[in-house]
Design a protein around this motif. Structure first.
Motif, PDB file in Angstrom:
ATOM      1  N   ILE A   1      -2.517   0.047   0.878  1.00  0.00           N
ATOM      2  CA  ILE A   1      -1.912   1.563   0.716  1.00  0.00           C
ATOM      3  C   ILE A   1      -0.998   1.983   1.747  1.00  0.00           C
ATOM      4  O   ILE A   1      -0.043   2.225   2.096  1.00  0.00           O
ATOM      5  CB  ILE A   1      -2.847   2.703   0.361  1.00  0.00           C
ATOM      6  CG1 ILE A   1      -3.290   2.333  -1.243  1.00  0.00           C
ATOM      7  CG2 ILE A   1      -2.284   4.079   0.153  1.00  0.00           C
ATOM      8  CD1 ILE A   1      -4.760   3.094  -1.722  1.00  0.00           C
ATOM      9  N   PHE A   2      -1.925   1.642   3.077  1.00  0.00           N
ATOM     10  CA  PHE A   2      -1.412   2.147   4.251  1.00  0.00           C
ATOM     11  C   PHE A   2      -0.115   1.406   4.566  1.00  0.00           C
ATOM     12  O   PHE A   2       0.897   2.006   5.125  1.00  0.00           O
ATOM     13  CB  PHE A   2      -2.379   1.736   5.312  1.00  0.00           C
ATOM     14  CG  PHE A   2      -2.030   2.164   6.635  1.00  0.00           C
ATOM     15  CD1 PHE A   2      -1.574   3.290   7.398  1.00  0.00           C
ATOM     16  CD2 PHE A   2      -2.060   0.788   7.654  1.00  0.00           C
ATOM     17  CE1 PHE A   2      -1.068   3.394   8.574  1.00  0.00           C
ATOM     18  CE2 PHE A   2      -1.682   1.083   8.872  1.00  0.00           C
ATOM     19  CZ  PHE A   2      -1.069   2.142   9.359  1.00  0.00           C
TER      20      PHE A   2
ATOM     21  N   ALA B   1       2.927   2.286   2.322  1.00  0.00           N
ATOM     22  CA  ALA B   1       3.445   3.591   2.499  1.00  0.00           C
ATOM     23  C   ALA B   1       4.060   3.696   3.949  1.00  0.00           C
ATOM     24  O   ALA B   1       4.999   4.589   4.084  1.00  0.00           O
ATOM     25  CB  ALA B   1       2.359   4.611   2.300  1.00  0.00           C
ATOM     26  N   THR B   2       3.532   3.066   5.049  1.00  0.00           N
ATOM     27  CA  THR B   2       4.122   3.214   6.076  1.00  0.00           C
ATOM     28  C   THR B   2       5.076   2.147   6.909  1.00  0.00           C
ATOM     29  O   THR B   2       6.133   2.511   7.549  1.00  0.00           O
ATOM     30  CB  THR B   2       3.124   3.639   7.171  1.00  0.00           C
ATOM     31  OG1 THR B   2       2.422   2.478   7.270  1.00  0.00           O
ATOM     32  CG2 THR B   2       2.277   4.981   6.703  1.00  0.00           C
TER      33      THR B   2
ATOM     34  N   ALA C   1       9.342   1.032   0.856  1.00  0.00           N
ATOM     35  CA  ALA C   1       8.461   2.411   0.521  1.00  0.00           C
ATOM     36  C   ALA C   1       8.901   3.096  -0.632  1.00  0.00           C
ATOM     37  O   ALA C   1       8.328   3.390  -1.450  1.00  0.00           O
ATOM     38  CB  ALA C   1       8.232   3.203   1.648  1.00  0.00           C
TER      39      ALA C   1
ATOM     40  N   MET D   1       7.169   2.787  -4.774  1.00  0.00           N
ATOM     41  CA  MET D   1       6.352   3.986  -5.086  1.00  0.00           C
ATOM     42  C   MET D   1       5.156   3.886  -6.370  1.00  0.00           C
ATOM     43  O   MET D   1       4.068   3.930  -6.081  1.00  0.00           O
ATOM     44  CB  MET D   1       7.248   5.144  -5.172  1.00  0.00           C
ATOM     45  CG  MET D   1       6.413   6.501  -5.234  1.00  0.00           C
ATOM     46  SD  MET D   1       6.114   6.814  -3.561  1.00  0.00           S
ATOM     47  CE  MET D   1       7.397   8.050  -3.108  1.00  0.00           C
TER      48      MET D   1
ATOM     49  N   GLN E   1       2.254   1.743  -5.163  1.00  0.00           N
ATOM     50  CA  GLN E   1       1.575   2.499  -4.239  1.00  0.00           C
ATOM     51  C   GLN E   1       0.395   3.252  -5.052  1.00  0.00           C
ATOM     52  O   GLN E   1      -0.540   3.379  -4.754  1.00  0.00           O
ATOM     53  CB  GLN E   1       2.208   3.095  -3.375  1.00  0.00           C
ATOM     54  CG  GLN E   1       3.215   2.261  -2.388  1.00  0.00           C
ATOM     55  CD  GLN E   1       3.979   3.175  -1.500  1.00  0.00           C
ATOM     56  OE1 GLN E   1       3.671   4.115  -0.944  1.00  0.00           O
ATOM     57  NE2 GLN E   1       5.141   2.562  -1.119  1.00  0.00           N
ATOM     58  N   PHE E   2       1.127   4.315  -6.072  1.00  0.00           N
ATOM     59  CA  PHE E   2       0.119   5.087  -6.722  1.00  0.00           C
ATOM     60  C   PHE E   2      -0.641   4.505  -7.442  1.00  0.00           C
ATOM     61  O   PHE E   2      -1.928   4.655  -7.545  1.00  0.00           O
ATOM     62  CB  PHE E   2       1.264   6.238  -7.459  1.00  0.00           C
ATOM     63  CG  PHE E   2       1.716   7.233  -6.952  1.00  0.00           C
ATOM     64  CD1 PHE E   2       0.767   8.370  -6.663  1.00  0.00           C
ATOM     65  CD2 PHE E   2       2.998   7.336  -6.308  1.00  0.00           C
ATOM     66  CE1 PHE E   2       1.188   9.674  -6.068  1.00  0.00           C
ATOM     67  CE2 PHE E   2       3.322   8.676  -5.731  1.00  0.00           C
ATOM     68  CZ  PHE E   2       2.329   9.471  -5.662  1.00  0.00           C
TER      69      PHE E   2
ATOM     70  N   THR F   1      -3.407   3.376  -5.393  1.00  0.00           N
ATOM     71  CA  THR F   1      -4.277   4.275  -4.822  1.00  0.00           C
ATOM     72  C   THR F   1      -5.109   4.793  -6.009  1.00  0.00           C
ATOM     73  O   THR F   1      -6.403   4.924  -5.770  1.00  0.00           O
ATOM     74  CB  THR F   1      -3.353   5.735  -4.645  1.00  0.00           C
ATOM     75  OG1 THR F   1      -2.250   5.151  -3.529  1.00  0.00           O
ATOM     76  CG2 THR F   1      -4.301   6.827  -3.953  1.00  0.00           C
TER      77      THR F   1
ATOM     78  N   VAL G   1      -7.225   7.303   3.706  1.00  0.00           N
ATOM     79  CA  VAL G   1      -6.002   6.935   3.400  1.00  0.00           C
ATOM     80  C   VAL G   1      -5.369   7.446   2.240  1.00  0.00           C
ATOM     81  O   VAL G   1      -4.210   7.524   2.199  1.00  0.00           O
ATOM     82  CB  VAL G   1      -6.340   5.322   3.315  1.00  0.00           C
ATOM     83  CG1 VAL G   1      -6.703   4.726   2.308  1.00  0.00           C
ATOM     84  CG2 VAL G   1      -4.848   4.597   3.780  1.00  0.00           C
ATOM     85  N   VAL G   2      -6.185   7.648   1.142  1.00  0.00           N
ATOM     86  CA  VAL G   2      -5.600   8.112  -0.077  1.00  0.00           C
ATOM     87  C   VAL G   2      -5.117   9.721   0.375  1.00  0.00           C
ATOM     88  O   VAL G   2      -4.029   9.918  -0.113  1.00  0.00           O
ATOM     89  CB  VAL G   2      -6.753   8.577  -1.121  1.00  0.00           C
ATOM     90  CG1 VAL G   2      -6.191   9.075  -2.208  1.00  0.00           C
ATOM     91  CG2 VAL G   2      -7.143   7.041  -1.681  1.00  0.00           C
TER      92      VAL G   2
ATOM     93  N   PHE H   1      -2.000   9.230   2.055  1.00  0.00           N
ATOM     94  CA  PHE H   1      -0.794   8.747   1.139  1.00  0.00           C
ATOM     95  C   PHE H   1      -0.331   9.932   0.517  1.00  0.00           C
ATOM     96  O   PHE H   1       0.771  10.058   0.530  1.00  0.00           O
ATOM     97  CB  PHE H   1      -1.573   7.684   0.338  1.00  0.00           C
ATOM     98  CG  PHE H   1      -0.563   7.644  -0.835  1.00  0.00           C
ATOM     99  CD1 PHE H   1       0.434   6.456  -0.397  1.00  0.00           C
ATOM    100  CD2 PHE H   1      -0.728   7.810  -2.149  1.00  0.00           C
ATOM    101  CE1 PHE H   1       1.366   6.076  -1.268  1.00  0.00           C
ATOM    102  CE2 PHE H   1       0.154   7.509  -3.301  1.00  0.00           C
ATOM    103  CZ  PHE H   1       1.160   6.711  -2.794  1.00  0.00           C
TER     104      PHE H   1
ATOM    105  N   LEU I   1       1.607  12.213   2.910  1.00  0.00           N
ATOM    106  CA  LEU I   1       3.030  11.741   3.257  1.00  0.00           C
ATOM    107  C   LEU I   1       3.991  11.611   2.093  1.00  0.00           C
ATOM    108  O   LEU I   1       5.172  11.813   1.780  1.00  0.00           O
ATOM    109  CB  LEU I   1       2.601  10.189   3.533  1.00  0.00           C
ATOM    110  CG  LEU I   1       3.830   9.616   4.054  1.00  0.00           C
ATOM    111  CD1 LEU I   1       4.621   9.818   5.185  1.00  0.00           C
ATOM    112  CD2 LEU I   1       3.565   7.953   4.293  1.00  0.00           C
ATOM    113  N   MET I   2       3.731  11.252   0.570  1.00  0.00           N
ATOM    114  CA  MET I   2       4.336  10.890  -0.220  1.00  0.00           C
ATOM    115  C   MET I   2       4.710  12.320  -1.114  1.00  0.00           C
ATOM    116  O   MET I   2       5.765  12.314  -1.668  1.00  0.00           O
ATOM    117  CB  MET I   2       3.892  10.001  -1.283  1.00  0.00           C
ATOM    118  CG  MET I   2       3.673   8.396  -0.556  1.00  0.00           C
ATOM    119  SD  MET I   2       5.673   8.004  -0.136  1.00  0.00           S
ATOM    120  CE  MET I   2       5.074   6.500   0.402  1.00  0.00           C
TER     121      MET I   2
ATOM    122  N   MET J   1      -6.680   7.846   9.755  1.00  0.00           N
ATOM    123  CA  MET J   1      -5.463   7.392   8.892  1.00  0.00           C
ATOM    124  C   MET J   1      -4.616   8.490   8.612  1.00  0.00           C
ATOM    125  O   MET J   1      -3.479   8.177   8.700  1.00  0.00           O
ATOM    126  CB  MET J   1      -6.055   6.692   7.539  1.00  0.00           C
ATOM    127  CG  MET J   1      -6.982   5.592   7.791  1.00  0.00           C
ATOM    128  SD  MET J   1      -6.148   4.505   9.081  1.00  0.00           S
ATOM    129  CE  MET J   1      -4.968   3.755   7.975  1.00  0.00           C
TER     130      MET J   1
ATOM    131  N   MET K   1      -0.877   8.456   9.421  1.00  0.00           N
ATOM    132  CA  MET K   1       0.427   8.470   8.569  1.00  0.00           C
ATOM    133  C   MET K   1       1.348   9.590   8.571  1.00  0.00           C
ATOM    134  O   MET K   1       2.565   9.480   8.161  1.00  0.00           O
ATOM    135  CB  MET K   1      -0.194   8.529   7.147  1.00  0.00           C
ATOM    136  CG  MET K   1      -0.968   6.786   6.842  1.00  0.00           C
ATOM    137  SD  MET K   1      -2.156   6.867   5.460  1.00  0.00           S
ATOM    138  CE  MET K   1      -0.705   6.243   4.279  1.00  0.00           C
TER     139      MET K   1
END
Lengths: 323, 343
Positions: free
Chosen positions: A271-272, A275-276, A281, A285, A288-289, A292, B169-170, B173, B176-177, B268, B272
């Protein structure tokens, strides 16, 4: 005259009532807003992530520069590293707790262990990562390689060192919950067992531990959930951005087992990194979701299991002491 | 009658047929049995020593972390003067004069290792997040311990525990998103990723810690105090505000200190969403780099036993010392409270 005198306390009482209501409203707001935030966060992740969760997503490797395909190597990595971690941490943690509760006399040593455990719990997780890299890989690993002449086997990031780092991180969780579970066993049960001629270890093994096993199990599950979610300690001790293979080795050429000397992909790190650090990215998406959501479900069900287990055992222990 | 009375004393779980009991062995008293007894005692001894060893390993590891971290951190001062941790005089070729630079720039022709921007970053994230989570945490703790019915508590407490179980980290995330762009629109900030977004994220992990400790310390306040307050005609809120909360104030402040420690140590989320530019600033909406994020961002490409490597261990040691002191401080406050409440 009398009405005026009566009116003043009434007014005061009403003001107090209004104030009371306002403060209670504020209290409710403070208590429930965070819960709403939690629901909102989880809701958003579930809503955006559920679409990509398919059987293929869970069982296949990423393809085309990780823009397509599944996350199976990450799931496999997370499961195997937490397994390895708990194999290291559980014997040490449970052993230490049994020693502190059953054997050691309340004194300097127990106080030192307890203080050490407390402080271990407060150290930032990235410091564990720093320690894991500096000590396990660069110090222990390099020296092992020199002594055993294994080339570059131990002196590189791999699952063994990542699991060892995580094991130290979750040690306090296991020790504290085991201690709590052992202390909850009534002293009279120990005395009864000893009076019948059982030795100390027999008493612990056959009387104390069976009653405490629920609490210990709860601690182990909480530790697994904590370990599965941590990223900082494994950043430099074993995670890989992408691996074309699973970290599996064939023992004697036939029996497949997890290879602790290999690097691995891991859910939280995935995930990290996606996303980064990834170039796509935005494009990735949904993946990534999805990732998560998988990680959250994993930790969610582990924690839920631990909470239910704990309340179950607290209830049954309560019955035991009542008898 | 007698036998029935002591019947419950029978060990339910010791199976005498499979485990050798001293009673059985000493009664017969022959040599082989005595030998078993001896190995039996040896077994006891081994088990005890093994368990003691497990305890020792736990101590050993914290000692190792401590020793190793500081051993590596101190190597830093072999090549760099302690003054450099604040700032460094650098000759500026454009302005043609010497300037005092307080920046962290490890990869450079003239490496600069000022801790000021990192401390700034850590503080700008940890302080706002502690304030926010303290407000909500204390409110929620009071609600759980003083106001909520048993049924509500049984639902709310596990929910908050699940809250605490979300991997950081979640949260990072999500911030960030999902949250960063709307937050930028609301506050009209220059940077999308800034300390404030990080602080909001860290709030989510610091909050459950504060709630749990606040609730525990409020529950430790004796019931008699509350009842005395009610008996004097105080309302529920007056009792909470004037009696219960002051009685538990040390526990509440310890909770805030521990929350602050947790916020400082968070990696984290900060890595981020705060942008990671090492600036010396007091602006919460500026992009910052914290101590933790600095380690995580640079450890990946550092050369073993270089100046930079030791510098990162120094940052780790600083972090260790700060959180260690905060923990000890909170522990002392809590111990004092426990002693007071026991009286």
């Amino acid at each position: 005259m009398t009405t005026a005198l009566l009116a003043i306390p009434n007014l005061q009482a009403r003001r107090i009532n209004v104030l009371e209501a306002v403060f209670m409203a504020i209290l409710h707001f403070l208590a429930y807003l965070p819960v709403c935030a939690l629901v909102l966060i989880l809701g958003k992740i579930v809503h955006s992530g559920i679409g990509v969760i398919t059987w293929e997503f869970l069982t296949q490797a990423p393809v085309e520069g990780m823009t397509k395909g599944g996350i199976f190597p990450c799931i496999f990595g997370t499961l195997s590293i937490t397994l390895l971690m708990i194999l290291i941490a559980l014997p040490i943690g449970v052993g230490a707790a049994i020693y502190m509760v059953e054997y050691a006399k309340e004194g300097v040593w127990v106080r030192v262990i307890r203080a050490a455990v407390n402080n271990l719990a407060g150290i930032p997780s990235v410091v564990f990562g720093l320690f894991g890299m500096g000590f396990f890989i660069l110090f222990v690993g390099h020296h092992l390689d020199e002594v055993l002449r294994t080339g570059l086997l131990f002196g590189k990031p791999c699952m063994l060192w990542a699991a060892a780092t995580l094991a130290i991180l979750v040690l306090p969780v296991i020790i504290v919950s085991t201690e709590e579970a052992l202390n909850a066993v009534p002293q009279s049960h120990r005395s009864a067992s000893m009076a019948l001629g059982a030795t100390k270890w027999q008493t612990i093994r056959d009387v104390v531990l069976p009653q405490a096993k629920g609490g210990i199990l709860t601690g182990a599950i909480l530790a697994i959930s904590r370990g599965a979610g941590e990223t900082a300690p494994i950043l430099f001790t074993g995670c890989a951005y992408f691996l074309p293979r699973l970290p599996i080795v064939k023992l004697f050429g036939i029996i497949p087992m997890i290879n602790p000397m290999d690097q691995f992909m891991e859910l939280s790190y995935h995930i990290f990194i996606m996303a980064t650090q990834s170039t796509n990215a935005q494009k990735t998406m949904p993946i990534q979701f999805g990732t998560t959501l998988v990680l959250i479900s994993l930790t969610f069900f582990l924690n839920l299991g631990a909470i239910l287990l704990r309340s179950h055992y607290r209830k049954s222990l309560g019955q035991v002491t009542l008898q | 009658m007698m036998a029935q009375d002591i019947g419950w004393l029978k060990p339910p779980l010791v199976d005498s047929s499979s485990t050798p009991s001293i009673y059985r062995m000493t009664r017969r008293g022959n040599l082989s049995q005595l030998l078993t007894l001896k190995t039996f005692r040896a077994g006891e001894w081994i088990v005890e020593k093994l368990l003691a060893a497990a305890g020792m390993i736990s101590i050993l590891f914290i000692a190792l972390i401590f020793v190793f971290l500081f051993k590596e951190a101190l190597q830093f001062f072999k090549t760099v003067s302690p003054m450099d941790l604040i700032g460094k005089w650098v000759y500026d070729e454009y302005d043609e004069k010497w300037v005092f630079k307080t920046m962290w720039q490890a990869i450079s022709s003239v490496p600069k290792y000022s801790l000021l921007p990192l401390l700034c970053g850590s503080f700008l994230v940890a302080f706002p997040s502690t304030v926010i989570s303290a407000v909500f945490g204390i409110g929620c703790g009071i609600y759980l311990s003083e106001v909520a019915s048993d049924k509500t508590r049984e639902v709310l407490k596990p929910t908050l525990e699940l809250f605490a179980g979300i991997p950081s980290v979640v949260i990072g995330f999500f911030m960030l998103m999902v949250a960063a762009t709307p937050l930028q629109d609301i506050f009209h900030t220059k940077f999308r990723m800034n300390a404030f977004v990080g602080a909001l994220g860290v709030t989510i992990v610091a909050f459950p810690i504060i709630v749990t400790l606040v609730e525990d310390s409020l529950r430790a306040v004796p019931k008699a105090l509350r009842e005395a307050s009610y008996a004097l005609g105080a309302t529920r809120w007056q009792t909470i505000w004037r009696t219960t909360l002051p009685a538990a104030i040390s526990g509440v402040s310890a909770a805030c200190i521990l929350g602050f420690g947790r916020a400082l140590g968070e990696t984290m989320i900060v890595l981020m969403v705060t942008g990671n530019a090492a600036l010396v600033t007091g602006n919460v909406f500026s992009t910052v780099r914290s101590l933790t994020a600095n380690i995580a961002a640079e450890m990946g490409y550092v050369e073993h036993q270089s100046e930079h490597y030791y510098a990162l261990f120094l940052v780790g040691a600083v972090l260790f010392v700060i959180t260690f002191v905060l923990n000890i401080f909170a522990e002392i406050i809590l111990n004092r409270m426990r002693r007071k409440l026991r009286m």
